[in-house]
Design an enzyme around this catalytic site. Structure first.
Site, PDB file in Angstrom:
ATOM      1  N   PHE A  26       0.974  -1.165  -0.109  1.00 41.36           N
ATOM      2  CA  PHE A  26       0.167   0.023  -0.055  1.00 41.36           C
ATOM      3  C   PHE A  26       0.765   1.173   0.124  1.00 41.36           C
ATOM      4  O   PHE A  26       1.963   1.276   0.683  1.00 41.36           O
ATOM      5  CB  PHE A  26      -0.781  -0.170   1.414  1.00 41.36           C
ATOM      6  CG  PHE A  26      -2.064   0.985   1.190  1.00 41.36           C
ATOM      7  CD1 PHE A  26      -3.289   0.654   0.292  1.00 41.36           C
ATOM      8  CD2 PHE A  26      -1.830   2.189   1.834  1.00 41.36           C
ATOM      9  CE1 PHE A  26      -4.071   1.832   0.228  1.00 41.36           C
ATOM     10  CE2 PHE A  26      -2.849   3.003   1.873  1.00 41.36           C
ATOM     11  CZ  PHE A  26      -3.990   3.045   0.884  1.00 41.36           C
ATOM     12  N   ASP A  69       0.723  -4.147   8.772  1.00 42.55           N
ATOM     13  CA  ASP A  69      -0.387  -3.128   8.697  1.00 42.55           C
ATOM     14  C   ASP A  69      -1.581  -4.376   8.308  1.00 42.55           C
ATOM     15  O   ASP A  69      -1.690  -5.056   7.451  1.00 42.55           O
ATOM     16  CB  ASP A  69      -0.093  -2.541   7.151  1.00 42.55           C
ATOM     17  CG  ASP A  69      -1.143  -1.400   7.052  1.00 42.55           C
ATOM     18  OD1 ASP A  69      -2.341  -1.825   7.531  1.00 42.55           O
ATOM     19  OD2 ASP A  69      -0.910  -0.555   6.190  1.00 42.55           O
ATOM     20  N   TYR A 125     -11.899   2.567   9.537  1.00 34.88           N
ATOM     21  CA  TYR A 125     -12.942   2.702   8.886  1.00 34.88           C
ATOM     22  C   TYR A 125     -13.209   1.741   7.646  1.00 34.88           C
ATOM     23  O   TYR A 125     -14.185   1.936   6.966  1.00 34.88           O
ATOM     24  CB  TYR A 125     -12.952   4.144   8.044  1.00 34.88           C
ATOM     25  CG  TYR A 125     -11.593   4.541   7.373  1.00 34.88           C
ATOM     26  CD1 TYR A 125     -11.282   4.033   6.024  1.00 34.88           C
ATOM     27  CD2 TYR A 125     -10.533   5.190   8.000  1.00 34.88           C
ATOM     28  CE1 TYR A 125     -10.074   4.041   5.351  1.00 34.88           C
ATOM     29  CE2 TYR A 125      -9.417   5.451   7.324  1.00 34.88           C
ATOM     30  CZ  TYR A 125      -9.327   4.815   5.767  1.00 34.88           C
ATOM     31  OH  TYR A 125      -8.018   5.054   5.335  1.00 34.88           O
ATOM     32  N   LYS A 126     -12.537   0.796   7.840  1.00 34.05           N
ATOM     33  CA  LYS A 126     -12.911  -0.278   6.883  1.00 34.05           C
ATOM     34  C   LYS A 126     -13.662  -1.308   7.465  1.00 34.05           C
ATOM     35  O   LYS A 126     -14.883  -1.146   7.560  1.00 34.05           O
ATOM     36  CB  LYS A 126     -11.394  -0.631   6.264  1.00 34.05           C
ATOM     37  CG  LYS A 126     -10.829   0.045   5.335  1.00 34.05           C
ATOM     38  CD  LYS A 126      -9.394  -0.303   4.962  1.00 34.05           C
ATOM     39  CE  LYS A 126      -8.861   0.949   4.247  1.00 34.05           C
ATOM     40  NZ  LYS A 126      -7.268   0.763   4.056  1.00 34.05           N
ATOM     41  N   ARG A 158     -12.485  -3.907  -7.604  1.00 36.04           N
ATOM     42  CA  ARG A 158     -12.172  -4.480  -6.339  1.00 36.04           C
ATOM     43  C   ARG A 158     -13.774  -4.742  -5.681  1.00 36.04           C
ATOM     44  O   ARG A 158     -14.370  -3.684  -5.528  1.00 36.04           O
ATOM     45  CB  ARG A 158     -11.314  -3.958  -5.428  1.00 36.04           C
ATOM     46  CG  ARG A 158     -10.639  -4.538  -4.175  1.00 36.04           C
ATOM     47  CD  ARG A 158      -9.829  -3.577  -3.550  1.00 36.04           C
ATOM     48  NE  ARG A 158     -10.297  -2.257  -3.227  1.00 36.04           N
ATOM     49  CZ  ARG A 158      -9.743  -1.541  -2.216  1.00 36.04           C
ATOM     50  NH1 ARG A 158      -8.548  -1.975  -1.735  1.00 36.04           N
ATOM     51  NH2 ARG A 158      -9.892  -0.279  -1.943  1.00 36.04           N
TER      52      ARG A 158
HETATM   53  C1  LIG Z   1      -6.764   1.878   3.745  1.00 34.46           C
HETATM   54  C2  LIG Z   1      -5.151   1.689   4.164  1.00 34.46           C
HETATM   55  C3  LIG Z   1      -4.463   2.650   4.678  1.00 34.46           C
HETATM   56  C4  LIG Z   1      -4.909   3.969   5.079  1.00 34.46           C
HETATM   57  O1  LIG Z   1      -4.144   4.847   5.665  1.00 34.46           O
HETATM   58  P1  LIG Z   1      -4.710   6.250   5.992  1.00 34.46           P
HETATM   59  O2  LIG Z   1      -3.534   6.839   6.902  1.00 34.46           O
HETATM   60  O3  LIG Z   1      -5.833   5.928   6.955  1.00 34.46           O
HETATM   61  O4  LIG Z   1      -5.258   7.001   4.848  1.00 34.46           O
HETATM   62  C5  LIG Z   1      -3.088   2.066   5.038  1.00 34.46           C
HETATM   63  N1  LIG Z   1      -2.666   0.969   4.833  1.00 34.46           N
HETATM   64  C6  LIG Z   1      -3.261  -0.027   4.065  1.00 34.46           C
HETATM   65  C7  LIG Z   1      -2.866  -1.079   3.742  1.00 34.46           C
HETATM   66  C8  LIG Z   1      -4.652   0.303   3.537  1.00 34.46           C
HETATM   67  O5  LIG Z   1      -5.274  -0.567   2.932  1.00 34.46           O
END
Ligand SMILES: *Cc1c(COP(=O)(O)O)cnc(C)c1O
Length: 410
Positions: A124, A195, A220-221, A369
């Site tokens: 990511f 992560d 938030y996911k 996705r």
């Molecule tokens: C969604 C996501 C993030 C989000 O990071 P933010 O700081 O909330 O924008 C980070 N790492 C991964 C792997 C994600 O899927």
């Protein structure tokens, strides 16, 4: 599959009653709960109560009387139960990106003798960017090394300070074997930072059993904490004394309300807090976490696998002739709770799907996705979504000019 056998799957679903715990708009099949989880009904009430009673009436007294001050640790302790950690090893704070930065900087500072951060290409973006910015800030001979996942474990050496990986890949839903990678890293004296953004609330996790050192995750996911919800971080107790946050804010101080001039980190996980917690947002996150604590993550996993299997089978039979191909783990293999397909016109196809109420998302350059959230999706929804996808492909309705225009968020 016949419509009666699909209906039978829904009738036998042990999680069926949870769908009504969410506010879902009419006419929408929501396949993006991996990017922004749906709104739990109880969250609107909970946030309203915090606003009216705790803020409106309690005012500043609520820092004590409603335990606002303990919210990061309290909600962290609840998340710990979802991820197989001990309650004092997790706090809710900041965003995932900021938490990544705090832990990367803490490890590199504590281990100046090791110069490499190891990750994978295609991780990511924020994870890699946060390493780059940490390296730019700290200077010296340190470097980021990227190794593909099949050779990654072999690339860990006694010069590796940190291995940084996303447990469930955000595009492909590939899953790392957390215990195996952690053991390989420890054999070389390296630490691992996981992560968990696409894992928490989606797949069962056992951080302590895997010997995990460090982790971050998103609120938030799959946790349904609301847009921009605060994130969390995990630090195994054995690392509490040696790792120090680079952002020594007063909320991470040993005695924040002593108001002394010199920073002294708190002894436990609280040292990774920085500033004042966003109480309304933490309340919304806590509500989403509470909902997850009602269910057995093994049951969630089983339904996730079954939804994915059905979706992959249906797409393979009905959509493959139009050039749609599966990305990521094949049917039956371990996976996260989303399914991705590749198509050269994936962006336009996804826009056409969204226009017809089937909401997934697009990840450049060519990935469609679809998040499969067991708490609020039915097997019927999956089949109806494929009905629409097949129709969009067959009629080529995605060719309409309005579906070619790239929006800011894809
Ligand atoms: C969604 C996501 C993030 C989000 O990071 P933010 O700081 O909330 O924008 C980070 N790492 C991964 C792997 C994600 O899927």
């Amino acid at each position: 599959m016949s419509s009666s056998s699909i209906a039978a799957l829904d009738a036998a679903d042990p999680l069926a009653s949870y769908r009504d715990r969410f506010q879902l708009p009419e006419g929408v099949i929501y396949l993006d709960g991996n990017s922004l989880g749906a709104l739990p009904r109880q969250t609107a009430d909970r946030v309203q109560a915090v606003m009216q009673h705790e803020w409106g009436t309690g005012l500043i007294r609520s820092w004590n009387s409603a335990d606002w001050i303990g919210a990061p640790q309290r909600v962290g302790g609840k998340i710990a139960r979802l991820v197989g950690a001990r309650p004092h090893e997790i706090v809710v704070a900041d965003s995932t990106s900021v938490n990544l930065s705090k832990l990367i900087m803490a490890v590199l500072t504590a281990r100046p003798d090791r110069t490499v951060v190891l990750s994978e290409p295609g991780n990511f973006p924020t994870d890699l960017y946060m390493v780059e910015s940490a390296l730019a800030t700290l200077g010296g001979a340190r470097q980021l090394q990227l190794a593909p996942r099949d050779t990654l474990a072999e690339q860990i050496t006694d010069n590796t300070a940190l291995v940084l990986l996303t447990h469930v890949h955000y595009k492909t839903a590939d899953v790392y074997d957390m215990a195996a990678i952690t053991a390989a890293a420890h054999a070389k004296g390296a630490l691992v930072l996981w992560d968990l953004s696409h894992s928490v609330g989606a797949v069962p996790l056992a951080l302590n059993d895997c010997g995990a050192d460090l982790a971050v995750g998103c609120g938030y996911k799959f946790l349904n904490g609301g847009p921009g919800a605060p994130a969390f971080l995990f630090v195994a107790e054995r690392h509490h004394a040696t790792l120090v946050s680079p952002l020594g804010g007063w909320m991470g101080h040993a005695r924040p309300f002593a108001f002394v001039d010199h920073y002294e980190p708190a002894t436990g996980i609280s040292r990774f807090l920085c500033g004042t917690p966003p109480i309304l947002a933490v309340a919304a996150l806590e509500s989403g976490v509470d909902l997850h604590l009602e269910v057995d993550m093994q049951v969630v996993l089983q339904k996730s696998r079954a939804l994915a299997q059905l979706f992959m089978d249906q797409v393979a039979v009905r959509c493959a002739p139009y050039g749609v191909s599966l990305v990521g783990p094949p049917p039956g293999a371990p996976r996260g709770s989303h399914v991705s397909f590749r198509h050269a016109e994936g962006y336009a196809i996804m826009q056409a799907l969204i226009a017809r109420g089937v909401i997934g998302d697009f990840r450049a350059p060519d990935i469609m996705r679809f998040g499969l959230t067991p708490l609020y999706l039915r097997f019927t929804d999956v089949v109806q979504a494929v009905d629409v996808l097949e129709d969009v492909l067959r009629t080529e309705s995605w060719r309409a000019p309005e579906y070619q225009v790239r929006q800011a968020v894809t």
